[in-house]
Design an enzyme around this catalytic site. Structure first.
Site, PDB file in Angstrom:
ATOM      1  N   ILE A 134       4.165   8.272  -1.842  1.00 60.27           N
ATOM      2  CA  ILE A 134       5.292   7.460  -1.365  1.00 60.27           C
ATOM      3  C   ILE A 134       4.978   6.026  -1.741  1.00 60.27           C
ATOM      4  CG2 ILE A 134       6.532   6.632   0.649  1.00 60.27           C
ATOM      5  CD1 ILE A 134       6.346   9.245   1.876  1.00 60.27           C
ATOM      6  N   MET A 162       0.856  -1.196   0.000  1.00 58.74           N
ATOM      7  CA  MET A 162       0.000   0.000   0.000  1.00 58.74           C
ATOM      8  C   MET A 162       0.888   1.240   0.000  1.00 58.74           C
ATOM      9  SD  MET A 162      -3.448   0.614   0.823  1.00 58.74           S
ATOM     10  CE  MET A 162      -4.417   1.926   1.566  1.00 58.74           C
ATOM     11  N   CYS A 163       0.642   2.120  -0.935  1.00 57.11           N
ATOM     12  CA  CYS A 163       1.391   3.369  -1.008  1.00 57.11           C
ATOM     13  C   CYS A 163       0.659   4.420  -0.166  1.00 57.11           C
ATOM     14  CB  CYS A 163       1.477   3.844  -2.449  1.00 57.11           C
ATOM     15  SG  CYS A 163       2.111   2.580  -3.562  1.00 57.11           S
ATOM     16  N   GLU A 164       1.296   5.542  -0.012  1.00 59.00           N
ATOM     17  CA  GLU A 164       0.668   6.661   0.698  1.00 59.00           C
ATOM     18  C   GLU A 164       0.461   7.815  -0.270  1.00 59.00           C
ATOM     19  OE1 GLU A 164       0.112   7.258   4.240  1.00 59.00           O
ATOM     20  OE2 GLU A 164       0.720   5.242   4.871  1.00 59.00           O
ATOM     21  N   ASN A 179      -2.759   4.734  -5.598  1.00 63.52           N
ATOM     22  CA  ASN A 179      -2.446   3.777  -4.545  1.00 63.52           C
ATOM     23  C   ASN A 179      -3.343   2.580  -4.777  1.00 63.52           C
ATOM     24  OD1 ASN A 179      -3.423   2.401  -2.261  1.00 63.52           O
ATOM     25  ND2 ASN A 179      -2.974   4.066  -0.858  1.00 63.52           N
TER      26      ASN A 179
END
Lengths: 257, 257
Positions: free
Chosen positions: A78, A1-3, A108
């Site tokens: 991120i 999982m990205c931010e 994401n």
């Protein structure tokens, strides 16, 4: 999982405080070690800072945490890689020009069964599902609005329809901006908050930095922030539900479902 | 008159030394106070650093002078505005995607009677003659090579033909790259140099920094640098004449007229 992280404001505003919270998640308090990027719009222009290095180690990120670039719209990301290697060309946000504006996109999630979708004018440079989805979306936008969209609500509904289609193919939390509007779509997890007078204080969840917004703003400032997870511990963030979208302009919500 | 800078190398190489020389011309030893930009290609990916601030004052420029980003191709520009205000959207290099590659362009000069040229798929974001010329060129390239050019020499001749047309409309020193090739066209002033073993030392004209390339390189490194004016005082730079062009790949000249 990205931010994901985004900001929309009615006056040029810096994102140092929010970015500082996000940075810690890039390999320090979070597992997102696979690069980061931040796009700042200043008028019609935009500039992106990207690094395939983990954000908490990045010298460029360190500079941006301390260097207050004043911007009306910011999109940040991120990365924790799933599809596509850890390389600069796979680092969000992605950018393309349509109708004389630079469009910026961050995603994401993870998609399946998307490679047969017909791309139009726009081709991916890297090999992420995210950039593919962006190029598809830009192709559809160009087909519909050769010179760029004019009506924000109609534009948002059109993008949301494409987003619903991608949500059926996996996870598709996303941010899109042309420097005027900021569109946010929730597939599984996304939060937002609008700050306006009377401003209070807030404390970052990730590094205990406390800020008194009243000292940093004027009474007319309106600033909205979107993030995968709330960045502060003492504010009420709106929790978006799957399929919800919000369109911001100059810090205000101007359309939603 | 703006200052152009480019590099093509057969191994990822940093541009700190050359950029340091150029920086001084951005408002210190030179009159180019109207912003600067630097694009680094790393594989297929690229990232641009831009600032509408004078380069010799810019904190981002200061970071890049000291932070060795290793890159195969770099395009840089320091601006002295003539057409188009001092704004981020008017800051070179400009970027567009064609055939799954990001293309980067920087221009030194001034054009007249160009606004009637038909633009294709690509629209300028700012209002410089430079970005207009770039969008026109990209439109022509897309018309001819829908999926991007494959033959470098044919591509270079095609771009040179467009460049000749622009040179007839004013001054058009320019740099163009897709991350694989670097094309340089001289309208009035452009220089280049190829450094290879046996490497010697060189001293910057603008700030007396001396470098011993033998210590910084391996014997197989080949690095070409293109600049408006020679950056060093103890090397023989090739002086380009009006209408001359050079195409570099991995540090070597692979075509020229």
């Amino acid at each position: 999982m990205c931010e994901l992280l985004a900001m929309s404001a009615n006056v040029p505003t810096d994102i140092c405080f929010s970015f500082s919270g996000l940075l810690r998640r890039g390999g320090d308090t979070g597992p997102h070690r696979d690069g980061w990027g931040l796009t700042f719009y200043e008028g019609k222009g935009c500039r992106s800072f990207k690094d395939p290095e983990p954000s908490y180690q990045s010298r460029i990120a360190k500079l941006l945490e301390q260097y207050p670039i004043k911007s009306e719209i910011v999109i940040g990301h991120i990365r924790q890689a799933n599809r596509g290697g850890v390389r600069l060309e796979n680092t969000h946000p992605f950018e393309r020009e349509l109708g004389g504006r630079m469009w910026t996109f961050a995603h994401n999630g993870q998609l399946s069964n998307y490679k047969d979708l017909p791309l139009g004018c726009f081709q991916p440079v890297g090999n992420t599902d995210s950039e593919f989805a962006f190029c598809y979306l830009m192709g559809r936008l160009k087909q519909r609005y050769a010179n760029g969209p004019r009506d924000p609500a109609a534009f948002a509904r059109f993008v949301a329809k494409q987003a619903d289609m991608f949500r059926a193919k996996g996870v598709y939390n996303m941010l899109l901006s042309n420097g005027r509007w900021l569109f946010a779509y929730c597939s599984t997890k996304l939060h937002w908050i609008t700050r306006r007078a009377p401003f209070g204080t807030a404390t970052l969840l990730d590094n205990d930095w406390e800020i008194d917004f009243a000292k940093e703003t004027t009474p007319n400032d309106v600033v909205s922030v979107v993030a995968t997870q709330p960045l502060t511990k003492d504010e009420d963030w709106h929790v978006m539900s799957p399929g919800q979208w919000v369109l911001f302009k100059e810090g205000e919500v101007i359309a939603s479902n």
